[in-house]
Design an enzyme around this catalytic site. Structure first.
Site, short mmCIF file in Angstrom:
data_model
loop_
_atom_site.label_atom_id
_atom_site.label_comp_id
_atom_site.label_asym_id
_atom_site.label_seq_id
_atom_site.Cartn_x
_atom_site.Cartn_y
_atom_site.Cartn_z
CD GLN A 65 -3.00 -0.45 -0.23
OE1 GLN A 65 -3.14 0.73 -0.51
NE2 GLN A 65 -3.56 -1.42 -0.95
CB SER A 66 4.21 1.96 -1.38
OG SER A 66 4.98 3.10 -1.70
#
Ligand SMILES: *Cc1c(COP(=O)(O)O)cnc(C)c1O
Length: 315
Positions: A65-66
């Site tokens: 989920q960067s």
């Protein structure tokens, strides 16, 4: 690429609710690049460097989920470069949040683990070169001297806004992860004469470790900018009391902060970074770490695109 200057706003209802210092918020969740965030300011310099070197493909890395990866994919799309993301972690059953946006933005995605990502990046770069492409590798979080330079200039932007609005800020509080944001702010504070405290809430690493990394990057950034010797290390303040269950593990601190700020200010925070940092700030206010009459600026660093991916932990 970036929508600047980002707004500087008062959080009147939250200030009143907490009955502590006057709270302000710097809206770097509004920087642009497919829902914004702090990486946009870093990518201004990183992408310019890639283009100056004649590179045609960006490679970077991060968690599934960067936000950094999503903004890098958007920046690549904006200037017409290819983009490959080396994500560390388990490939989820369903694409959601930032990962969904990465795919919509056209990034190529490879999966690996925290141990093997450097080899994977080297492999991807070698493959691209063999195909006649020229890759540009951006480190985790965009946190090198190029990226940090974006936050040196952000401090110029802030000090101009504070002067124009006659606001005196005693503390800047924000989420600190890979340290590039904090390193840039510390250098910028020296350059543009901000005399308040710059307090990073660690989301990931013990304070001593992060502090050394931020101080080293701040020094390297000052050198890169030809600024000479500045008293940087002593301005690096880090609190690691809110690490909870670890990086990206959502607890009551994050849940409460996200809901409180949403319901009192209509502002969305994110679960991994700003929710944790705001949760820390709220706790510090309750403990009396700041007095009434002081002013605290929360630097919103973005990340709201991750919210849907944590739906089951939030409501
Ligand atoms: C990356 C990130 C941070 C941390 O910034 P660093 O420069 O890596 O310390 C904070 N908030 C959000 C939303 C981020 O995506």
């Amino acid at each position: 690429m970036a929508h600047l200057p980002t707004p500087l706003e008062r959080m009147e209802r939250l200030s009143k609710h907490l009955n502590g210092p006057d709270l302000y918020i710097k809206r770097d969740d509004q920087t642009g690049l497919a829902t914004g965030g702090n990486k946009t300011r870093k990518l201004e310099f990183l992408v310019a460097d890639a283009l100056a070197q004649g590179c045609d493909h960006l490679i970077t890395t991060g968690a599934p989920q960067s936000n950094h990866c999503r903004q890098t994919a958007a920046a690549a799309a904006k200037v017409g470069l290819g983009c490959t993301l080396v994500l560390r972690g388990e490939k989820p059953a369903q694409d959601n949040g930032n990962l969904l946006l990465d795919k919509i933005l056209g990034a190529h995605i490879y999966w690996t683990d925290a141990q093997h990502y450097p080899e994977m990046i080297a492999e991807v770069a070698a493959e691209l070169r063999a195909m006649g492409r020229k890759p540009y590798i951006i480190p985790l979080g965009g946190s090198n001297v190029m990226g940090a330079t974006g936050y040196v200039l952000a401090m110029q932007e802030l000090t101009e806004q504070l002067a124009a609005q006659h606001i005196n800020v005693d503390f800047i509080v924000f989420a600190s992860g890979s340290g590039g944001t904090q390193a840039g702010l510390v250098v910028g504070a020296e350059v543009y004469g901000f005399s308040g405290h710059i307090l990073g809430i660690s989301v990931h690493r013990p304070a001593e470790e992060l502090k050394m990394q931020v101080a080293a990057l701040a020094t390297a950034t000052a050198t890169h900018l030809g600024l000479g010797m500045l008293p940087l290390a002593e301005r690096v303040e880090i609190n690691d009391d809110y690490l909870g269950g670890g990086y990206a593990i959502i607890g009551e601190t994050e849940r409460e902060a996200i809901k409180l700020v949403a319901q009192l200010e209509g502002i969305l925070l994110d679960p991994v970074y700003t929710g944790r940092a705001m949760g820390g700030l709220i706790d510090l206010i309750r403990w009396g770490a700041f007095t009434r009459g002081q002013s605290v600026l929360f630097w919103h660093t973005g990340g709201t695109a991750a919210l849907p991916a944590f739906a089951d932990k939030l409501v």
